[in-house]
Scaffold this active site. Structure first.
Site, short mmCIF file in Angstrom:
data_model
loop_
_atom_site.label_atom_id
_atom_site.label_comp_id
_atom_site.label_asym_id
_atom_site.label_seq_id
_atom_site.Cartn_x
_atom_site.Cartn_y
_atom_site.Cartn_z
N TYR A 143 35.09 54.42 39.33
CA TYR A 143 35.60 53.22 40.02
C TYR A 143 34.73 52.04 39.63
CZ TYR A 143 36.41 49.73 43.66
OH TYR A 143 36.69 48.57 44.31
N GLU A 231 39.56 44.98 39.59
CA GLU A 231 39.22 46.35 39.98
C GLU A 231 39.91 47.35 39.04
OE1 GLU A 231 39.36 48.13 44.31
OE2 GLU A 231 41.25 48.57 43.31
#
Ligand code: GDP
Ligand code: MN
Length: 422
Positions: A143, A231
């Site tokens: 992530y 993101e």
């Protein structure tokens, strides 16, 4: 997924933050009405738009095609080559869990999945666009994100080897698994700092160089690309060892729109209907969830008006700055927008005459009331240049549905009381 939750060391992006951002846009008004007022709201990209955005900055993404029908989906799959992933394009996360991300090995499977996913409701968003991309062989799912930490006045980078799942869940269950850095925008992200960050996140050591290279590009995309959020979840390591963006969540800062060609992104935005209507009329409007409709001239006064409504025990239904020209047409447009909001139980018009004189404002309000049939009672506070003359013009029109009060606080109290009664 919310970009940043409070426990991650940053404030959530609230209505207030949006209002504060809206403010500089209308500061230089001084009686000047901009020709075209762009929307306040940030621009959220669909995954495929985010990937196209990333690709412009050299971030590796999978080849794919956006489509809107089953036949197009099959054609796209034939063009990119099997196996493919059929992915719902909606402004919502958790598509995988909702059945909006499916692997397809041949045309029949593409047909089946595309048919199921088109029209699929994912957290209230109906799927109208699919992204068909070449499937990747995954060995790790990480992530990464960059976002703005407003309280720290820095960029916040978050990196974790526990990707693929919801980052909030990682933050709660295993907070140490998220390596955070705060980057001073003046210094930027240096390669040395980026390397330390990657090491702190305990990624597979064999991908350090590849991860550093990608993260530096992502930081450039985030800053030079005028994003509020960039993101990648999951950021994958492919079985061939290459680091690659498998998903993309990007929010662009609308204040920078003049620097970019964002029209195509604008076309796929899902917006508050009230905001759409207001922006079409060139009004500075932000929808809120209270019952007191607010109209003020000047962003600063509009913000104070919200505060005063709160202080009087009420909740504002909106922020609306009509700018410098409080003429009948602008006022009618503003009243129309507020009247169309079913939550509005009373309307507070708060005008401080400056260049615009009080009698013009009063004529504007009377004129507007002739143009628009208003349901909710209106409370007016008119002050500043020629306020006396303005109030005199309003006087014969006053009733229990059109009230005038001399001060902002009295007007707010009256508007709140009327909202509670209705
Ligand atoms: P989200 O659920 O909305 O976050 O959608 P993602 O694009 O992140 O996809 C969800 C999950 O599907 C990923 O975490 C992967 O595990 C899986 N997935 C997506 N694309 C591929 C792919 O090309 N190959 C494989 N093997 N899995 C994929
Ligand atoms: Mn994802």
């Amino acid at each position: 997924m919310a970009p940043v939750s409070p426990d991650l060391g940053s404030k959530p992006i609230t209505e207030w933050a949006r209002l504060c951002e809206a403010r500089p846009m209308s500061l230089p008004s001084f009686g000047y009405q901009p020709q075209r007022v762009t929307t306040f709201s940030a621009v959220d990209l669909l995954e495929y738009q985010g990937k196209q955005f990333f690709a412009q900055f050299g971030i590796p993404v999978s080849d794919g095609r956006p489509v809107t029908t089953v036949d197009e989906a099959v054609a796209a799959a034939e063009a990119v080559g099997y196996p493919v992933v059929v992915k719902a394009q909606v402004h919502a996360g958790g598509r995988g869990k909702a059945g909006g991300v499916k692997l397809a090995n041949n045309a029949d499977e593409v047909r089946e999945h595309a048919g199921n996913i088109l029209g699929l409701d994912i957290s209230g968003h109906i799927t109208r666009i699919l992204w068909i991309e070449i499937a990747s062989d995954i060995s790790e799912e990480y992530y990464v994100s960059f976002t703005l930490d407003r309280s720290a006045k820095k960029h916040l980078g978050m990196l974790s080897k526990e990707g693929g799942v919801e980052i909030e869940q990682v933050a709660v269950e295993n907070p140490d698994a998220i390596a955070k850095i705060w980057i001073d925008p003046v210094d930027g992200l240096t390669e040395a700092v980026c390397r330390e960050w990657v090491l702190a996140a305990n990624l597979n050591p064999s991908v350090t160089d590849g991860a550093v290279a990608l993260l530096l590009k992502l930081y450039t995309a985030y800053t030079d690309g005028d994003a509020d959020l960039a993101e990648i979840n999951p950021l994958i390591v492919k079985t061939d060892g290459k680091v690659h963006a498998l998903d993309a969540k990007v929010t662009l800062d609308n204040n920078a729109q003049y620097r970019h060609e964002w029209d195509e992104y604008e076309a796929t935005q899902v917006r508050d209907e009230r905001e759409e209507a207001a922006h079409a009329k060139g009004l500075q409007y932000v929808g809120l969830d209270g019952t007191v409709g607010v109209i003020a001239n000047g962003a600063g006064l509009a913000m104070s008006t919200l505060d005063v409504v709160n202080q009087a025990g009420g909740k504002p239904a909106n922020f609306l700055d009509i700018g410098g020209g409080a003429n009948a047409e602008v006022m009618a447009g503003a009243l129309q927008v507020i009247n169309d909001d079913p939550n509005v139980k009373s309307i507070f018009i708060n005008i401080f005459g400056g260049i615009t004189r009080g009698e013009e404002v009063a004529k504007g309000i009377i004129g507007a009331l002739e143009m628009v049939d208003i349901e909710a009672p209106i409370v007016i506070r008119l002050d500043g240049t020629n306020a006396e003359e303005g109030r005199a013009i309003l006087a014969p029109h006053l009733s229990d549905k059109l009230v005038s009060k001399p001060t902002m606080l009295e007007a707010a109290a009256a508007a709140v009381e009327l909202a509670k009664k209705n």
